[in-house]
Design a protein around this motif. Structure first.
Motif, short mmCIF file in Angstrom:
data_model
loop_
_atom_site.label_atom_id
_atom_site.label_comp_id
_atom_site.label_asym_id
_atom_site.label_seq_id
_atom_site.Cartn_x
_atom_site.Cartn_y
_atom_site.Cartn_z
N MET A 157 0.99 -8.61 -7.27
CA MET A 157 -0.05 -8.10 -6.05
C MET A 157 0.70 -7.77 -4.81
O MET A 157 0.34 -6.64 -4.28
CB MET A 157 -0.47 -9.63 -5.60
CG MET A 157 -1.31 -9.65 -4.64
SD MET A 157 -3.09 -8.62 -4.74
CE MET A 157 -4.00 -9.60 -5.47
N GLN A 158 1.91 -8.25 -4.68
CA GLN A 158 2.70 -7.53 -3.41
C GLN A 158 2.69 -5.81 -3.59
O GLN A 158 2.96 -5.43 -2.42
CB GLN A 158 3.99 -8.34 -3.29
CG GLN A 158 4.68 -7.95 -2.06
CD GLN A 158 6.12 -8.96 -1.60
OE1 GLN A 158 6.25 -9.55 -2.67
NE2 GLN A 158 6.73 -8.47 -0.64
N GLU A 159 3.32 -5.65 -4.74
CA GLU A 159 3.77 -4.25 -4.78
C GLU A 159 2.47 -3.40 -4.67
O GLU A 159 2.39 -2.33 -4.35
CB GLU A 159 4.31 -3.97 -6.46
CG GLU A 159 5.74 -4.70 -6.40
CD GLU A 159 6.16 -4.35 -7.99
OE1 GLU A 159 5.32 -3.81 -8.95
OE2 GLU A 159 7.09 -5.03 -8.24
N MET A 160 1.09 -3.88 -5.14
CA MET A 160 -0.12 -3.21 -5.02
C MET A 160 -0.37 -2.95 -3.57
O MET A 160 -0.94 -2.06 -3.06
CB MET A 160 -1.12 -4.06 -5.78
CG MET A 160 -2.61 -3.34 -5.71
SD MET A 160 -2.74 -2.10 -6.45
CE MET A 160 -2.71 -2.40 -8.27
N VAL A 161 -0.18 -4.11 -2.85
CA VAL A 161 -0.48 -4.18 -1.30
C VAL A 161 0.44 -3.16 -0.87
O VAL A 161 -0.10 -2.23 0.10
CB VAL A 161 -0.28 -5.43 -0.57
CG1 VAL A 161 -0.17 -5.34 0.75
CG2 VAL A 161 -1.41 -6.56 -1.25
N LEU A 206 -8.51 -0.47 -9.00
CA LEU A 206 -7.23 -0.90 -9.26
C LEU A 206 -7.10 -1.85 -10.56
O LEU A 206 -7.70 -2.77 -10.80
CB LEU A 206 -6.88 -2.11 -8.05
CG LEU A 206 -7.03 -1.59 -6.63
CD1 LEU A 206 -6.77 -2.50 -5.62
CD2 LEU A 206 -6.04 -0.32 -6.44
N VAL A 216 -6.20 -5.77 -11.14
CA VAL A 216 -6.71 -6.60 -10.06
C VAL A 216 -8.00 -7.15 -10.48
O VAL A 216 -8.83 -6.39 -10.57
CB VAL A 216 -6.63 -5.75 -8.87
CG1 VAL A 216 -7.30 -6.46 -7.53
CG2 VAL A 216 -5.28 -5.30 -8.43
N ASN A 217 -8.08 -8.34 -10.39
CA ASN A 217 -9.52 -9.05 -10.72
C ASN A 217 -10.34 -8.88 -9.43
O ASN A 217 -9.93 -8.48 -8.49
CB ASN A 217 -9.56 -10.47 -11.30
CG ASN A 217 -8.90 -11.28 -10.27
OD1 ASN A 217 -9.13 -11.43 -8.98
ND2 ASN A 217 -8.25 -12.47 -10.59
N GLU A 242 -9.42 -11.04 -6.44
CA GLU A 242 -8.17 -10.27 -5.62
C GLU A 242 -8.72 -8.95 -4.77
O GLU A 242 -8.14 -8.81 -3.91
CB GLU A 242 -7.01 -9.95 -6.48
CG GLU A 242 -6.57 -11.12 -7.24
CD GLU A 242 -5.55 -10.92 -8.32
OE1 GLU A 242 -4.63 -11.73 -8.64
OE2 GLU A 242 -5.80 -9.86 -9.22
N LEU A 243 -9.41 -8.03 -5.41
CA LEU A 243 -9.91 -7.07 -4.83
C LEU A 243 -10.75 -7.19 -3.53
O LEU A 243 -10.55 -6.74 -2.50
CB LEU A 243 -10.59 -6.25 -5.91
CG LEU A 243 -11.37 -4.99 -5.11
CD1 LEU A 243 -10.38 -3.96 -4.69
CD2 LEU A 243 -12.34 -4.50 -6.18
N ILE A 274 -8.11 -8.30 -1.07
CA ILE A 274 -7.54 -7.10 -0.40
C ILE A 274 -8.34 -6.32 0.54
O ILE A 274 -7.81 -6.01 1.55
CB ILE A 274 -7.02 -6.12 -1.67
CG1 ILE A 274 -5.77 -6.91 -2.50
CG2 ILE A 274 -6.41 -5.03 -1.00
CD1 ILE A 274 -5.26 -6.24 -3.82
#
Length: 53
Positions: free
Chosen positions: A1-5, A25, A28-29, A32-33, A36
């Protein structure tokens, strides 16, 4: 998740496409979406800065 952000921070155009629904994404469920998008586009979140003297 941190890498996605981190990726989204560096590629704000992708974030806009995700918000518009023209991109997704992978991995990412929906919860989570939602989190974000809420963090990036919530105007009521104001960073608190305190200064020490």
């Amino acid at each position: 998740m941190q890498e996605m952000v981190q990726y989204l921070i560096n590629n704000m155009d992708v974030l806009e496409k995700v918000k518009e629904g023209t991109a997704s994404l992978i991995g990412v469920n929906s919860e989570e979406l939602k989190a974000i998008l809420e963090v990036f586009f919530n105007d009521s979140i104001v960073p608190k800065v305190e200064y020490w003297r």
